[in-house]
Design a protein around this motif. Structure first.
Motif, PDB file in Angstrom:
ATOM      1  N   ALA A  62       0.836  -1.204   0.000  1.00  0.00           N
ATOM      2  CA  ALA A  62       0.000   0.000   0.000  1.00  0.00           C
ATOM      3  C   ALA A  62       0.870   1.252   0.000  1.00  0.00           C
ATOM      4  O   ALA A  62       0.574   2.236  -0.690  1.00  0.00           O
ATOM      5  N   ALA A  63       1.938   1.236   0.792  1.00  0.00           N
ATOM      6  CA  ALA A  63       2.847   2.376   0.853  1.00  0.00           C
ATOM      7  C   ALA A  63       3.465   2.655  -0.520  1.00  0.00           C
ATOM      8  O   ALA A  63       3.579   3.814  -0.948  1.00  0.00           O
ATOM      9  N   ALA A  64       3.852   1.591  -1.205  1.00  0.00           N
ATOM     10  CA  ALA A  64       4.416   1.749  -2.551  1.00  0.00           C
ATOM     11  C   ALA A  64       3.366   2.279  -3.520  1.00  0.00           C
ATOM     12  O   ALA A  64       3.646   3.169  -4.336  1.00  0.00           O
ATOM     13  N   ALA A  65       2.137   1.759  -3.422  1.00  0.00           N
ATOM     14  CA  ALA A  65       1.068   2.195  -4.314  1.00  0.00           C
ATOM     15  C   ALA A  65       0.700   3.661  -4.089  1.00  0.00           C
ATOM     16  O   ALA A  65       0.278   4.355  -5.018  1.00  0.00           O
ATOM     17  N   SER A  66       0.875   4.132  -2.870  1.00  0.00           N
ATOM     18  CA  SER A  66       0.560   5.536  -2.564  1.00  0.00           C
ATOM     19  C   SER A  66       1.579   6.502  -3.156  1.00  0.00           C
ATOM     20  O   SER A  66       1.323   7.703  -3.252  1.00  0.00           O
ATOM     21  N   LYS A  67       2.748   5.959  -3.522  1.00  0.00           N
ATOM     22  CA  LYS A  67       3.860   6.747  -4.075  1.00  0.00           C
ATOM     23  C   LYS A  67       4.398   7.771  -3.072  1.00  0.00           C
ATOM     24  O   LYS A  67       4.971   8.794  -3.450  1.00  0.00           O
ATOM     25  N   GLU A  68       4.217   7.486  -1.793  1.00  0.00           N
ATOM     26  CA  GLU A  68       4.664   8.392  -0.738  1.00  0.00           C
ATOM     27  C   GLU A  68       5.830   7.832   0.075  1.00  0.00           C
ATOM     28  O   GLU A  68       6.467   8.562   0.831  1.00  0.00           O
ATOM     29  N   TYR A  69       6.114   6.527  -0.061  1.00  0.00           N
ATOM     30  CA  TYR A  69       7.101   5.876   0.789  1.00  0.00           C
ATOM     31  C   TYR A  69       8.046   5.001  -0.038  1.00  0.00           C
ATOM     32  O   TYR A  69       7.671   4.472  -1.087  1.00  0.00           O
ATOM     33  N   GLU A  70       9.245   4.834   0.511  1.00  0.00           N
ATOM     34  CA  GLU A  70      10.211   3.883  -0.035  1.00  0.00           C
ATOM     35  C   GLU A  70      10.734   3.032   1.117  1.00  0.00           C
ATOM     36  O   GLU A  70      11.241   3.567   2.110  1.00  0.00           O
ATOM     37  N   LEU A  71      10.586   1.720   1.016  1.00  0.00           N
ATOM     38  CA  LEU A  71      11.067   0.829   2.067  1.00  0.00           C
ATOM     39  C   LEU A  71      12.592   0.790   2.060  1.00  0.00           C
ATOM     40  O   LEU A  71      13.209   0.459   1.053  1.00  0.00           O
ATOM     41  N   THR A  72      13.185   1.126   3.221  1.00  0.00           N
ATOM     42  CA  THR A  72      14.648   1.164   3.303  1.00  0.00           C
ATOM     43  C   THR A  72      15.221   0.283   4.409  1.00  0.00           C
ATOM     44  O   THR A  72      16.398  -0.087   4.343  1.00  0.00           O
ATOM     45  N   SER A  73      14.409  -0.038   5.439  1.00  0.00           N
ATOM     46  CA  SER A  73      14.942  -0.777   6.588  1.00  0.00           C
ATOM     47  C   SER A  73      13.930  -1.797   7.079  1.00  0.00           C
ATOM     48  O   SER A  73      12.737  -1.488   7.191  1.00  0.00           O
ATOM     49  N   VAL A  74      14.410  -2.999   7.389  1.00  0.00           N
ATOM     50  CA  VAL A  74      13.557  -4.107   7.820  1.00  0.00           C
ATOM     51  C   VAL A  74      14.102  -4.677   9.121  1.00  0.00           C
ATOM     52  O   VAL A  74      15.277  -5.066   9.187  1.00  0.00           O
ATOM     53  N   TYR A  75      13.253  -4.724  10.155  1.00  0.00           N
ATOM     54  CA  TYR A  75      13.643  -5.390  11.388  1.00  0.00           C
ATOM     55  C   TYR A  75      12.857  -6.683  11.554  1.00  0.00           C
ATOM     56  O   TYR A  75      11.633  -6.701  11.433  1.00  0.00           O
ATOM     57  N   SER A  76      13.571  -7.759  11.840  1.00  0.00           N
ATOM     58  CA  SER A  76      12.959  -9.036  12.165  1.00  0.00           C
ATOM     59  C   SER A  76      13.838  -9.712  13.209  1.00  0.00           C
ATOM     60  O   SER A  76      15.066  -9.590  13.172  1.00  0.00           O
ATOM     61  N   ARG A  77      13.227 -10.420  14.140  1.00  0.00           N
ATOM     62  CA  ARG A  77      14.010 -11.149  15.132  1.00  0.00           C
ATOM     63  C   ARG A  77      14.808 -12.281  14.492  1.00  0.00           C
ATOM     64  O   ARG A  77      15.816 -12.719  15.034  1.00  0.00           O
ATOM     65  N   HIS A  78      14.317 -12.733  13.326  1.00  0.00           N
ATOM     66  CA  HIS A  78      14.955 -13.870  12.660  1.00  0.00           C
ATOM     67  C   HIS A  78      15.547 -13.410  11.327  1.00  0.00           C
ATOM     68  O   HIS A  78      14.836 -12.892  10.464  1.00  0.00           O
ATOM     69  N   GLU A  79      16.835 -13.586  11.180  1.00  0.00           N
ATOM     70  CA  GLU A  79      17.528 -13.103   9.984  1.00  0.00           C
ATOM     71  C   GLU A  79      16.961 -13.721   8.714  1.00  0.00           C
ATOM     72  O   GLU A  79      16.831 -13.044   7.687  1.00  0.00           O
ATOM     73  N   GLU A  80      16.602 -14.995   8.772  1.00  0.00           N
ATOM     74  CA  GLU A  80      16.101 -15.673   7.575  1.00  0.00           C
ATOM     75  C   GLU A  80      14.819 -15.023   7.062  1.00  0.00           C
ATOM     76  O   GLU A  80      14.671 -14.746   5.871  1.00  0.00           O
ATOM     77  N   SER A  81      13.849 -14.763   7.978  1.00  0.00           N
ATOM     78  CA  SER A  81      12.589 -14.149   7.539  1.00  0.00           C
ATOM     79  C   SER A  81      12.809 -12.698   7.127  1.00  0.00           C
ATOM     80  O   SER A  81      12.159 -12.203   6.198  1.00  0.00           O
ATOM     81  N   GLY A  82      13.740 -12.009   7.800  1.00  0.00           N
ATOM     82  CA  GLY A  82      14.045 -10.637   7.417  1.00  0.00           C
ATOM     83  C   GLY A  82      14.626 -10.552   6.011  1.00  0.00           C
ATOM     84  O   GLY A  82      14.239  -9.697   5.216  1.00  0.00           O
ATOM     85  N   LYS A  83      15.557 -11.460   5.713  1.00  0.00           N
ATOM     86  CA  LYS A  83      16.158 -11.459   4.381  1.00  0.00           C
ATOM     87  C   LYS A  83      15.149 -11.833   3.311  1.00  0.00           C
ATOM     88  O   LYS A  83      15.169 -11.278   2.203  1.00  0.00           O
ATOM     89  N   ALA A  84      14.267 -12.781   3.622  1.00  0.00           N
ATOM     90  CA  ALA A  84      13.242 -13.176   2.653  1.00  0.00           C
ATOM     91  C   ALA A  84      12.334 -11.991   2.333  1.00  0.00           C
ATOM     92  O   ALA A  84      11.969 -11.764   1.169  1.00  0.00           O
ATOM     93  N   PHE A  85      11.973 -11.218   3.359  1.00  0.00           N
ATOM     94  CA  PHE A  85      11.110 -10.045   3.153  1.00  0.00           C
ATOM     95  C   PHE A  85      11.846  -8.974   2.347  1.00  0.00           C
ATOM     96  O   PHE A  85      11.290  -8.388   1.409  1.00  0.00           O
ATOM     97  N   ALA A  86      13.115  -8.723   2.697  1.00  0.00           N
ATOM     98  CA  ALA A  86      13.895  -7.703   2.001  1.00  0.00           C
ATOM     99  C   ALA A  86      14.188  -8.103   0.562  1.00  0.00           C
ATOM    100  O   ALA A  86      14.202  -7.247  -0.335  1.00  0.00           O
TER     101      ALA A  86
END
Length: 332
Positions: free
Chosen positions: A19-43
């Motif tokens: 939704a943030a991308a579709a709004s053209k107002e935000y750019e994802l730059t940082s991802v926090y996850s307790r688990h590196e594997e799920s964080g990397k998959a999301f990024a």
């Protein structure tokens, strides 16, 4: 464009990032996850630098706005940390666990007046929600309402298998009321105001959380009944009653179809076709305030949303107390 950091990598975070991308107002730059594997998959799918240490995320992450979608009980501490870090904050509902946490959050905000905290109650930002409010203003009398949101959670299968997913435990401030009930409490509080009295008849789970329940909100001259649940499905429409006229919604949270039945028997569709992603409207509204915080309209909108969040939080707490549902966060 606002730089976005996210806490949590579940399905609702994915929906907000899209939704943030579709709004053209935000750019994802940082991802926090307790688990590196799920964080990397999301990024890998969405972009952003991955962090598994929350302090490093806030200290080193290159972002202006953080979207917090962690388990409910973690919202409060993470929001305070974000305020201290000077980040604008969007928190998935419920914003915090109880009124005491809300008061502490407001006290922290008072020391950082440049920071905004938004509760991501997405449906109140959508056209169809506002259309209902406009129609209500034209109705001579309100005689009551029945609002339903019951949706089987895939996590309930885990519960039945003997596990304790966080959405079904008091440890993580979970349960039907805190998750799906937020939507219909927002409906009632926005459309009718803060109730004079409340009752909640909950169906408890072995964890102490509520799997489903019926809430009754009392107003001057009428009651509003809320049917909520995460361990079953309901296909009942929701209704707001006048005297001879009625507003009928297909779903009190999704609001994809809203029909006004007039006293003369005629009907009128007051809803529009919603966005494919229901979080686009809130993403745009939040960005508007963040980008132009001193605009008088934006100041008014933000103050209205924060006050509404506070009332909803209070009503949820009162409902829980009526059902003797206690969270560990209540005793801190």
């Amino acid at each position: 464009m606002l730089k976005l950091g996210i806490i949590g990598t579940n399905w609702i975070t994915q929906q907000f990032v899209e939704a943030a991308a579709a709004s053209k107002e935000y750019e994802l730059t940082s991802v926090y996850s307790r688990h590196e594997e799920s964080g990397k998959a999301f990024a890998n799918k969405n972009g952003g630098q991955v962090y598994t240490d929350l302090d490093k995320f806030f200290n080193d992450g290159d972002f202006d706005v953080v979207y917090i979608a962690s388990p409910n009980s973690l919202h409060f501490a993470q929001t305070l940390k974000a305020i201290d870090a000077g980040k604008q904050i969007i928190v998935e509902k419920p914003i915090v666990s109880n009124p005491d946490e809300f008061a502490q959050m407001k006290a922290a905000l008072a020391k950082h007046p440049e920071i905004h905290v938004f509760e991501a109650a997405r449906h109140i930002h959508e056209h169809n929600f506002r259309a209902i409010r406009k129609q209500l203003a034209s109705m001579e009398t309100i005689s009551g309402a029945t609002l339903t949101y019951m949706k089987y959670s895939s996590r309930y299968d885990e519960y039945l298998a003997g596990k304790d997913p966080n959405v079904f435990t008091t440890t993580f401030s979970g349960g039907a009321l805190q998750d799906l009930g937020v939507y219909v409490v927002y409906d009632a509080v926005t459309w009718f105001g803060k109730p004079n009295r409340v009752h909640y008849y909950a169906t408890p789970l072995r964890t102490g959380a509520d799997g489903k329940g019926v809430a009754v909100l009392g107003y001057d001259g009428f009651d509003v009944t809320l049917n909520i649940g995460k361990n079953t499905n309901s296909y009942l429409p929701s209704e707001i009653y006048g005297v001879k006229d009625t507003i009928v919604m297909d779903n009190a949270a999704e609001l994809t179809s809203v029909i006004y039945h007039a006293a003369d028997g005629s009907t009128k569709r007051i809803s529009e076709e919603p966005d494919d992603n229901p979080m686009i409207a809130e993403a745009k509204d939040f960005a508007t305030v963040i980008n132009d915080p001193k605009n008088p309209d934006n100041v008014r909108h933000y103050q209205t949303w924060l006050h509404l969040s506070e009332i909803v939080n209070s009503v949820l707490f009162d409902l829980r107390r009526k059902a003797s549902i206690v969270f560990p966060a209540d005793n801190k």
